[in-house]
Design an enzyme around this catalytic site. Structure first.
Site, PDB file in Angstrom:
ATOM      1  N   ASN A  10      -3.921  12.163  -9.456  1.00  0.00           N
ATOM      2  CA  ASN A  10      -4.255  12.021  -8.045  1.00  0.00           C
ATOM      3  C   ASN A  10      -3.748  13.265  -7.317  1.00  0.00           C
ATOM      4  OD1 ASN A  10      -4.386  11.305  -5.364  1.00  0.00           O
ATOM      5  ND2 ASN A  10      -3.379   9.325  -5.628  1.00  0.00           N
ATOM      6  N   ARG A  91      -8.557  10.610  -9.333  1.00  0.00           N
ATOM      7  CA  ARG A  91      -8.912  10.215  -7.975  1.00  0.00           C
ATOM      8  C   ARG A  91      -9.628  11.414  -7.343  1.00  0.00           C
ATOM      9  NH1 ARG A  91      -5.246   8.720  -2.745  1.00  0.00           N
ATOM     10  NH2 ARG A  91      -7.038   8.377  -1.407  1.00  0.00           N
ATOM     11  N   HIS A 179     -10.395   6.812   1.631  1.00  0.00           N
ATOM     12  CA  HIS A 179      -9.499   5.679   1.310  1.00  0.00           C
ATOM     13  C   HIS A 179     -10.263   4.557   0.597  1.00  0.00           C
ATOM     14  CE1 HIS A 179      -6.529   6.846   4.753  1.00  0.00           C
ATOM     15  NE2 HIS A 179      -6.092   7.307   3.591  1.00  0.00           N
ATOM     16  N   ARG A 235      -3.429  14.421  12.004  1.00  0.00           N
ATOM     17  CA  ARG A 235      -4.852  14.701  12.257  1.00  0.00           C
ATOM     18  C   ARG A 235      -5.310  14.136  13.597  1.00  0.00           C
ATOM     19  NH1 ARG A 235      -6.153  11.984   6.567  1.00  0.00           N
ATOM     20  NH2 ARG A 235      -5.302  13.568   5.185  1.00  0.00           N
ATOM     21  N   GLU A 384      -4.154   1.340  -5.727  1.00  0.00           N
ATOM     22  CA  GLU A 384      -5.199   2.329  -6.013  1.00  0.00           C
ATOM     23  C   GLU A 384      -5.237   2.736  -7.484  1.00  0.00           C
ATOM     24  OE1 GLU A 384      -3.439   4.251  -2.675  1.00  0.00           O
ATOM     25  OE2 GLU A 384      -5.404   4.810  -1.907  1.00  0.00           O
TER      26      GLU A 384
END
Ligand code: ADP
Length: 411
Positions: A10, A91, A179, A235, A384
């Site tokens: 990932n 990922r 996501h 962000r 995940e």
């Protein structure tokens, strides 16, 4: 049942996380996990833990570039202390406009993903680098791309389209959503009782929300890049394009090249804005809560803006779904910040959302809605890596044979 070690990789813009899982039938057991963090700095972190959470590596190496960082991972994995993986799952944040399905990684696929790196410049270059290195690391072991955009592929053309000139849409500029592996993992954990109308808020350093009907994505807050949508740690989230032009003009006045101006703008909107930019203090919710307790006005405004934005998205998703059965909070803030959850749900009683203060006073998985709340409100940690392992095992079963997987990989 034979055990099957799967490596999960990932990669982020400044870190590479990895985990080794044992898959046996439906069982998934974490054997090891680790990370190299702080790529591009003199004082990085490299750690590994065993399945019980005991640290087996804890170092602070200089990490001048991603090659040095990946070499640490590669050396550890080849040290003989860990089971050699029989499959690798990557990922993958975004595969570009033509790749919406999780799939076996070939050199052609990597080239195709690479050709669209301008769409996700912070994420794709490192992901592509890691894919190429991983193919060399364990020759013959099949690698699979598991996309964060996969869950959002069910969004309608209407939802995916952006109101821009068609020539840019033709270049792949549209809403992708991110996501997705986290959202899938929430649905996976809710099975078999997936509600018809569901909103999931993944609130971590990066934050997004998704409207889901019968387990399928209807709409999500992030757009072309993870910078869009709700505000997050560093962000902006969605913003008046006039703000970008104002910033760009200000940068241009310093006489830098167009490329340098674009890079600086990217840094401003994705690394220096959000909770950090507004508070001028931190992107970490724990720091902000501490500052609010000390009366810091800017921290209060930043967190209020975060909460207000999320409430507006909940409202618009309820309108889109035509009602709501369940609201799920996940991600570091969603799981742990009791105050944020209380603030986000306060005032949403008209939508049927009522949180019980006592039930909300928890960290980790719980039902936090009041007994008389029409909407069930839950906290569910994401899973995940397990989702990635599940996809790898499914894709592996679909491979015609290990030999053909290898042939395709080296073609
Ligand atoms: P990432 O997007 O990097 O995976 P995480 O899901 O780990 O992020 O979430 C990080 C966020 O979670 C940070 O803002 C952090 O402050 C917040 N967080 C973690 N633990 C707590 C806590 N105990 N209380 C409040 N916020 C927390």
């Amino acid at each position: 049942m034979a055990s099957f070690p799967v490596l999960v990789l990932n990669s982020g813009s400044s870190s590479i996380k990895f985990g080794i899982y044992e898959a046996a039938g439906d069982q998934r057991i974490k054997l090891f996990e680790g990370a190299v963090d702080g790529i591009g700095t003199e004082l990085g972190k490299f750690w590994m833990k065993d399945g019980e959470g005991r640290k087996i590596i804890d170092e602070t190496p200089a990490l001048p570039n991603r090659a040095v960082a990946f070499a640490l991972v590669s050396d550890a994995l080849h040290s003989g202390k860990f089971p050699s993986p029989l499959a690798i799952g990557h990922r993958t944040v975004c595969g570009g406009p033509s790749i919406s399905e999780n799939q076996h990684i070939t050199t052609e696929l990597i080239d195709e993903i690479d050709s669209h790196s301008a769409l996700a410049p912070l994420h794709t270059p490192i992901a592509v680098y890691i894919m190429r290195e991983a193919l060399k690391l364990f020759p013959g072991v099949p690698n699979f791309a598991v996309l964060d955009t996969y869950f959002h592929r069910t969004m309608s053309e209407l939802v995916k389209a952006m109101p821009i000139p068609a020539e840019f849409a033709a270049m792949g500029v549209r809403r992708y959503g991110y996501h997705g592996i986290s959202y899938e993992s929430i649905i996976h954990q809710l099975r078999p009782n997936v509600p018809e109308k569901l909103i999931v808020a993944h609130l971590g350093n990066g934050a997004s929300m998704t409207a889901i009907r019968n387990g399928e994505c209807v709409d999500t807050s992030m757009g072309l890049t993870p910078t869009g949508g709700i505000i997050s740690g560093t962000r902006t989230g969605d913003i008046d394009p006039g703000v970008l032009l104002f910033m760009l003009n200000k940068i241009a006045e310093t006489g830098v090249s167009a490329k340098e101006a674009a890079d600086q703008l990217e840094t401003l909107v994705s690394k220096k804005s959000g909770l950090l930019g507004m508070s001028q203090l931190s992107n970490d919710m724990r720091d902000l809560r501490g500052a609010i307790d000390d009366g810091n006005v800017q921290a209060r405004l930043a967190v209020d803006k975060f909460v207000w934005t999320i409430q507006k998205w909940i409202g618009s998703f309820v309108a889109e779904l035509g009602g709501l059965d369940m609201l799920v909070f996940t991600g570091g803030i969603g799981e742990n910040d009791i105050a944020s959850r209380a603030e986000m749900c306060a005032g949403l009683e008209a939508l049927g959302i009522r949180v019980d203060a006592e039930r909300n006073n928890v960290r980790g998985a719980a039902v936090i809605s009041a007994a008389d709340s029409r909407v069930i409100v839950r906290v569910i940690p994401p899973a995940e890596d397990l989702m990635i392992v599940n996809h790898v095992m499914r894709l592996l079963a679909e491979q015609p044979s290990p030999e053909s997987a290898l042939e395709a990989q080296i073609a």
